[in-house]
Design a protein around this motif. Structure first.
Motif, PDB file in Angstrom:
ATOM      1  N   GLN A  64      -7.115   8.396  12.072  1.00 36.42           N
ATOM      2  CA  GLN A  64      -8.225   7.485  11.757  1.00 36.42           C
ATOM      3  C   GLN A  64      -8.199   7.054  10.294  1.00 36.42           C
ATOM      4  OE1 GLN A  64     -10.179   5.815  13.744  1.00 36.42           O
ATOM      5  NE2 GLN A  64      -9.077   6.827  15.409  1.00 36.42           N
ATOM      6  N   THR A  65      -7.933   8.017   9.415  1.00 35.68           N
ATOM      7  CA  THR A  65      -7.904   7.741   7.974  1.00 35.68           C
ATOM      8  C   THR A  65      -6.812   6.725   7.637  1.00 35.68           C
ATOM      9  OG1 THR A  65      -8.739   9.962   7.505  1.00 35.68           O
ATOM     10  CG2 THR A  65      -7.632   8.821   5.694  1.00 35.68           C
ATOM     11  N   LEU A  66      -5.615   6.920   8.197  1.00 32.73           N
ATOM     12  CA  LEU A  66      -4.506   6.001   7.923  1.00 32.73           C
ATOM     13  C   LEU A  66      -4.774   4.622   8.540  1.00 32.73           C
ATOM     14  CD1 LEU A  66      -1.266   8.163   8.323  1.00 32.73           C
ATOM     15  CD2 LEU A  66      -2.486   7.563   6.260  1.00 32.73           C
ATOM     16  N   THR A  67      -5.311   4.604   9.755  1.00 30.57           N
ATOM     17  CA  THR A  67      -5.630   3.338  10.410  1.00 30.57           C
ATOM     18  C   THR A  67      -6.599   2.518   9.560  1.00 30.57           C
ATOM     19  OG1 THR A  67      -5.272   4.306  12.601  1.00 30.57           O
ATOM     20  CG2 THR A  67      -6.570   2.277  12.529  1.00 30.57           C
ATOM     21  N   ASN A  68      -7.665   3.158   9.099  1.00 29.50           N
ATOM     22  CA  ASN A  68      -8.662   2.459   8.279  1.00 29.50           C
ATOM     23  C   ASN A  68      -8.063   1.955   6.972  1.00 29.50           C
ATOM     24  OD1 ASN A  68     -10.506   3.062  10.264  1.00 29.50           O
ATOM     25  ND2 ASN A  68     -11.384   4.814   9.193  1.00 29.50           N
ATOM     26  N   PHE A  69      -7.221   2.760   6.344  1.00 33.25           N
ATOM     27  CA  PHE A  69      -6.635   2.368   5.057  1.00 33.25           C
ATOM     28  C   PHE A  69      -5.642   1.214   5.232  1.00 33.25           C
ATOM     29  CE2 PHE A  69      -3.169   2.864   1.892  1.00 33.25           C
ATOM     30  CZ  PHE A  69      -3.891   2.525   0.764  1.00 33.25           C
ATOM     31  N   ILE A  70      -4.752   1.338   6.213  1.00 35.50           N
ATOM     32  CA  ILE A  70      -3.715   0.322   6.393  1.00 35.50           C
ATOM     33  C   ILE A  70      -4.321  -1.016   6.834  1.00 35.50           C
ATOM     34  CG2 ILE A  70      -1.719  -0.309   7.833  1.00 35.50           C
ATOM     35  CD1 ILE A  70      -0.940   2.727   7.706  1.00 35.50           C
ATOM     36  N   ASN A  71      -5.320  -0.947   7.701  1.00 35.24           N
ATOM     37  CA  ASN A  71      -5.934  -2.191   8.215  1.00 35.24           C
ATOM     38  C   ASN A  71      -7.050  -2.718   7.310  1.00 35.24           C
ATOM     39  OD1 ASN A  71      -4.227  -2.109  10.419  1.00 35.24           O
ATOM     40  ND2 ASN A  71      -5.649  -0.877  11.613  1.00 35.24           N
ATOM     41  N   GLY A  72      -7.474  -1.899   6.330  1.00 30.47           N
ATOM     42  CA  GLY A  72      -8.602  -2.275   5.462  1.00 30.47           C
ATOM     43  C   GLY A  72      -8.284  -3.319   4.434  1.00 30.47           C
ATOM     44  N   LYS A 116       0.852  -1.182   0.000  1.00 29.62           N
ATOM     45  CA  LYS A 116       0.000   0.000   0.000  1.00 29.62           C
ATOM     46  C   LYS A 116       0.887   1.232   0.000  1.00 29.62           C
ATOM     47  CE  LYS A 116      -4.037  -2.038   2.211  1.00 29.62           C
ATOM     48  NZ  LYS A 116      -5.031  -1.889   3.281  1.00 29.62           N
ATOM     49  N   TYR A 117       0.342   2.295  -0.542  1.00 30.68           N
ATOM     50  CA  TYR A 117       1.104   3.532  -0.702  1.00 30.68           C
ATOM     51  C   TYR A 117       0.283   4.692  -0.161  1.00 30.68           C
ATOM     52  CZ  TYR A 117       3.101   0.454  -4.289  1.00 30.68           C
ATOM     53  OH  TYR A 117       3.647  -0.610  -4.950  1.00 30.68           O
ATOM     54  N   ILE A 118       0.959   5.665   0.437  1.00 35.27           N
ATOM     55  CA  ILE A 118       0.251   6.822   0.974  1.00 35.27           C
ATOM     56  C   ILE A 118       0.836   8.084   0.348  1.00 35.27           C
ATOM     57  CG2 ILE A 118      -0.312   8.110   3.067  1.00 35.27           C
ATOM     58  CD1 ILE A 118      -0.043   5.254   4.461  1.00 35.27           C
ATOM     59  N   ILE A 119      -0.057   8.877  -0.216  1.00 36.75           N
ATOM     60  CA  ILE A 119       0.333  10.104  -0.922  1.00 36.75           C
ATOM     61  C   ILE A 119      -0.228  11.296  -0.154  1.00 36.75           C
ATOM     62  CG2 ILE A 119       0.084  11.414  -3.074  1.00 36.75           C
ATOM     63  CD1 ILE A 119      -0.617   8.568  -4.373  1.00 36.75           C
ATOM     64  N   PHE A 120       0.635  12.255   0.168  1.00 33.42           N
ATOM     65  CA  PHE A 120       0.189  13.494   0.800  1.00 33.42           C
ATOM     66  C   PHE A 120       0.516  14.651  -0.125  1.00 33.42           C
ATOM     67  CE2 PHE A 120      -0.144  11.160   4.703  1.00 33.42           C
ATOM     68  CZ  PHE A 120      -1.006  11.895   5.502  1.00 33.42           C
ATOM     69  N   SER A 121      -0.467  15.497  -0.375  1.00 34.14           N
ATOM     70  CA  SER A 121      -0.267  16.721  -1.145  1.00 34.14           C
ATOM     71  C   SER A 121      -0.963  17.853  -0.399  1.00 34.14           C
ATOM     72  CB  SER A 121      -0.843  16.604  -2.550  1.00 34.14           C
ATOM     73  OG  SER A 121      -0.169  15.613  -3.291  1.00 34.14           O
TER      74      SER A 121
END
Length: 193
Positions: free
Chosen positions: A185-193, A9-14
């Motif tokens: 919360q957003t990162l937790t849901n994405f990483i664990n989803g 998984k990848y996380i992009i911040f802009s």
């Protein structure tokens, strides 16, 4: 947070300059998310105290073009004539081999392009303030930029904010603690989803 079960998984911040993106990302790292910045490659020369392999992987234009030909970038673009930036595949492999997830700190267009490439395996987060006046106050209070530079950043920020709807999540950073919680919360849901 265990990293053994992590999928790719990848996380992009802009975000527009002054929105608090870097502060928020560093806080998420402190809170134990297994994230590591992906170091981009560039064909431009280092500025100031920039270090090769830390700020960027600095390559000659010839080396950069060779890597393009060898399909060694997940994405790349020519930002100015003769100045190219890209994400080396080897950088992502390194981060995944350490049991971490790559995080990208990209300009708005780069963030959107990378999200299109990576699809549902990427979470694209846009950090912004509620309005341009909040940003103006922050940039003035920073006291690091001239009036002309602040105006340029504000003009650019307005342009960048017009792309916000193309991101998966928009986090409004008016109050840092609230932005931390929403990002967490957003990162937790994405990483664990």
């Amino acid at each position: 947070m265990g990293t053994s079960a992590l999928k790719r998984k990848y996380i992009i911040f802009s975000a527009p300059s002054g929105s608090g993106k870097t502060t928020i990302v560093r806080e998420m790292m402190k809170r134990g998310f297994p994230l590591e910045f992906s170091v981009s490659a560039t064909s431009r020369t280092p500025r100031g105290n920039e270090k090769d392999g830390v700020d960027y992987h600095f390559l000659s234009l010839e080396e950069f073009n060779k890597k393009i030909k060898n399909n060694e970038f997940i994405e790349w673009e020519e930002v100015y004539a003769g100045v190219k930036y890209g994400t080396p595949k080897s950088e992502l492999d390194r981060i995944f081999s350490e049991g971490k997830l790559p995080i990208f700190d990209l300009d708005v267009v780069g963030g959107i392009n990378l999200k299109k490439l990576l699809g549902k395996n990427a979470l694209a987060v846009f950090i912004q303030v509620s309005n341009i006046d909040v940003l103006k106050d922050r940039l003035i209070n920073r006291a690091t930029d001239s009036e002309e530079s602040i105006q340029k950043r504000l003009d650019k920020a307005e342009y960048e904010m017009s792309f916000a709807s193309q991101f998966d999540v928009i986090i409004i950073n008016n109050k840092l603690e609230d932005a931390y919680e929403e990002t967490f919360q957003t990162l937790t849901n994405f990483i664990n989803g």
